[in-house]
Scaffold this motif. Structure first.
Motif, PDB file in Angstrom:
ATOM      1  N   UNK A   1       5.572  19.274   5.772  1.00 52.01           N
ATOM      2  CA  UNK A   1       4.695  18.920   6.919  1.00 52.01           C
ATOM      3  C   UNK A   1       3.423  19.900   6.888  1.00 52.01           C
ATOM      4  N   UNK A   2       3.698  21.061   6.346  1.00 54.07           N
ATOM      5  CA  UNK A   2       2.565  22.076   6.050  1.00 54.07           C
ATOM      6  C   UNK A   2       1.535  21.974   4.690  1.00 54.07           C
ATOM      7  N   UNK A   3       2.020  20.843   4.086  1.00 56.87           N
ATOM      8  CA  UNK A   3       1.441  20.716   2.786  1.00 56.87           C
ATOM      9  C   UNK A   3       1.604  21.834   2.009  1.00 56.87           C
ATOM     10  N   UNK A   4       2.791  22.440   1.775  1.00 52.14           N
ATOM     11  CA  UNK A   4       2.908  23.817   1.048  1.00 52.14           C
ATOM     12  C   UNK A   4       3.765  23.286  -0.192  1.00 52.14           C
ATOM     13  N   UNK A   5       4.317  22.101  -0.306  1.00 51.05           N
ATOM     14  CA  UNK A   5       5.075  21.585  -1.381  1.00 51.05           C
ATOM     15  C   UNK A   5       4.845  20.070  -1.633  1.00 51.05           C
ATOM     16  N   UNK A   6       4.854  19.805  -2.924  1.00 50.11           N
ATOM     17  CA  UNK A   6       4.612  18.511  -3.340  1.00 50.11           C
ATOM     18  C   UNK A   6       6.272  17.965  -3.896  1.00 50.11           C
ATOM     19  N   UNK A   7       6.743  16.908  -2.914  1.00 54.39           N
ATOM     20  CA  UNK A   7       8.145  16.622  -3.235  1.00 54.39           C
ATOM     21  C   UNK A   7       8.127  15.797  -4.547  1.00 54.39           C
ATOM     22  N   UNK A   8       9.462  16.047  -5.245  1.00 56.17           N
ATOM     23  CA  UNK A   8       9.629  14.934  -6.215  1.00 56.17           C
ATOM     24  C   UNK A   8      10.384  13.735  -5.846  1.00 56.17           C
ATOM     25  N   UNK A   9       9.627  12.870  -5.817  1.00 54.42           N
ATOM     26  CA  UNK A   9      10.131  11.595  -5.531  1.00 54.42           C
ATOM     27  C   UNK A   9      10.708  10.796  -6.706  1.00 54.42           C
ATOM     28  N   UNK A  10      11.713   9.677  -6.397  1.00 56.05           N
ATOM     29  CA  UNK A  10      12.284   8.925  -7.548  1.00 56.05           C
ATOM     30  C   UNK A  10      11.234   8.003  -8.438  1.00 56.05           C
ATOM     31  N   UNK A  11      11.450   7.965  -9.694  1.00 58.66           N
ATOM     32  CA  UNK A  11      10.618   7.447 -10.493  1.00 58.66           C
ATOM     33  C   UNK A  11      10.743   5.891 -10.100  1.00 58.66           C
ATOM     34  N   UNK A  12      11.952   5.323 -10.154  1.00 56.71           N
ATOM     35  CA  UNK A  12      12.214   3.961  -9.904  1.00 56.71           C
ATOM     36  C   UNK A  12      12.312   3.634  -8.599  1.00 56.71           C
ATOM     37  N   UNK A  13      11.903   2.159  -8.120  1.00 54.99           N
ATOM     38  CA  UNK A  13      12.199   2.007  -6.728  1.00 54.99           C
ATOM     39  C   UNK A  13      13.427   0.723  -6.888  1.00 54.99           C
ATOM     40  N   UNK A  14      14.205   0.912  -5.832  1.00 53.83           N
ATOM     41  CA  UNK A  14      15.357  -0.064  -5.580  1.00 53.83           C
ATOM     42  C   UNK A  14      14.764  -1.177  -4.660  1.00 53.83           C
ATOM     43  N   UNK A  15      14.934  -2.493  -5.549  1.00 51.40           N
ATOM     44  CA  UNK A  15      14.325  -3.690  -5.242  1.00 51.40           C
ATOM     45  C   UNK A  15      15.027  -4.712  -4.948  1.00 51.40           C
ATOM     46  N   UNK A  16      14.799  -5.698  -3.676  1.00 46.99           N
ATOM     47  CA  UNK A  16      15.452  -6.727  -3.807  1.00 46.99           C
ATOM     48  C   UNK A  16      14.507  -8.097  -3.979  1.00 46.99           C
ATOM     49  N   UNK A  17      14.643  -8.842  -5.102  1.00 40.64           N
ATOM     50  CA  UNK A  17      13.864  -9.835  -5.391  1.00 40.64           C
ATOM     51  C   UNK A  17      13.862 -10.999  -4.228  1.00 40.64           C
ATOM     52  N   UNK A  18      14.777 -11.192  -3.659  1.00 38.57           N
ATOM     53  CA  UNK A  18      15.063 -12.209  -2.677  1.00 38.57           C
ATOM     54  C   UNK A  18      14.003 -11.818  -1.417  1.00 38.57           C
ATOM     55  N   UNK A  19      13.959 -10.353  -1.110  1.00 37.31           N
ATOM     56  CA  UNK A  19      13.094  -9.850  -0.103  1.00 37.31           C
ATOM     57  C   UNK A  19      11.627  -9.950  -0.639  1.00 37.31           C
ATOM     58  N   UNK A  20      11.339  -9.558  -1.702  1.00 38.57           N
ATOM     59  CA  UNK A  20      10.054  -9.718  -2.448  1.00 38.57           C
ATOM     60  C   UNK A  20       9.612 -11.039  -2.192  1.00 38.57           C
ATOM     61  N   UNK A  21      10.322 -12.031  -2.473  1.00 35.67           N
ATOM     62  CA  UNK A  21       9.656 -13.414  -2.384  1.00 35.67           C
ATOM     63  C   UNK A  21       9.517 -13.924  -1.101  1.00 35.67           C
ATOM     64  N   UNK A  22      10.463 -13.452  -0.102  1.00 35.21           N
ATOM     65  CA  UNK A  22      10.393 -13.777   1.168  1.00 35.21           C
ATOM     66  C   UNK A  22       8.992 -13.675   1.893  1.00 35.21           C
TER      67      UNK A  22
END
Length: 220
Positions: free
Chosen positions: A25-46
């Motif tokens: 919140x204070x901008x004091x850290x850079x969070x380490x996010x996941x490198x890959x995204x979890x994805x649903x192809x059905x949801x993408x095409x929707x």
């Protein structure tokens, strides 16, 4: 013998402890996010057809650029939490006819609309972050500060949604939206509000998540 039931960890507490959340919140850290995204192809095409429709709007470049700024700066661990703790909708079929909307839990966080030839943004935040005394008194809104956060005072307005400690801010034009998002106190308030609702549990709007829009939010 009686046993004490185990408390389940909800929201982002599964990924970030309270100190890490406060530092973000204070901008004091850079969070380490996941490198890959979890994805649903059905949801993408929707929502591909809606996304293609958005691409034909004259405001699309502004929309995608502002949305990218919001995704990179206002959502913690956006890849790891995508869809399940926040979502973005493309041309949602609500009466106010937005271009895009970001949600978490049961709450709207951020919305972009057509405004003449340009765009207008709506932010939901805590009222207490925008009053002169950090109270929830509506008459204590820090109007001079709000006007300082945009390029011209006419570009900002506000309203009071239903709910405790909730404040709505409207900002017109890409230049003012960018300046608003770049203001440290504003960014801190947006992050605080977003964490409040992401910590409440799973996102109720996951079924309306548009992966094509999220691609742009998560670039870089």
């Amino acid at each position: 013998m009686s046993t004490t039931p185990r408390r389940t960890t909800t929201g982002l507490r599964q990924f970030l402890n309270l100190e890490q959340q406060r530092d973000w919140i204070e901008g004091k850290t850079n969070l380490r996010d996941a490198e890959e995204r979890s994805e649903s192809l059905e949801q993408r095409f929707k929502y591909v057809a809606r996304f293609q429709k958005l691409l034909h709007r004259p405001q699309v470049q502004e929309v995608l650029e502002i949305l990218r700024l919001y995704g990179q700066n206002c959502i913690p661990l956006p890849r790891k939490t995508e869809r399940h703790y926040w979502s973005v909708s493309c041309l949602p079929s609500t009466s106010d006819k937005p271009l895009v909307r970001v949600n978490a839990s049961w709450m709207e966080l951020f919305t972009l609309y057509v405004d003449g030839e340009g765009i207008r943004a709506r932010f939901l935040v805590h009222l207490s972050d925008f009053t002169t005394d950090h109270s929830q008194v509506q008459d204590h809104v820090d109007e001079p500060f709000l006007e300082h956060c945009v390029t011209t005072p006419e570009d900002v307005g506000y309203f009071f949604p239903r709910g405790e400690d909730i404040f709505g801010i409207n900002v017109r034009g890409s230049a003012s939206i960018r300046k608003f998002l770049a203001t440290r106190r504003v960014l801190r308030a947006i992050r605080t509000f977003n964490l409040t609702h992401m910590n409440r549990g799973r996102n109720a709007y996951h079924a309306s998540h548009c992966y094509s829009l999220a691609d742009h939010m998560l670039e870089g």
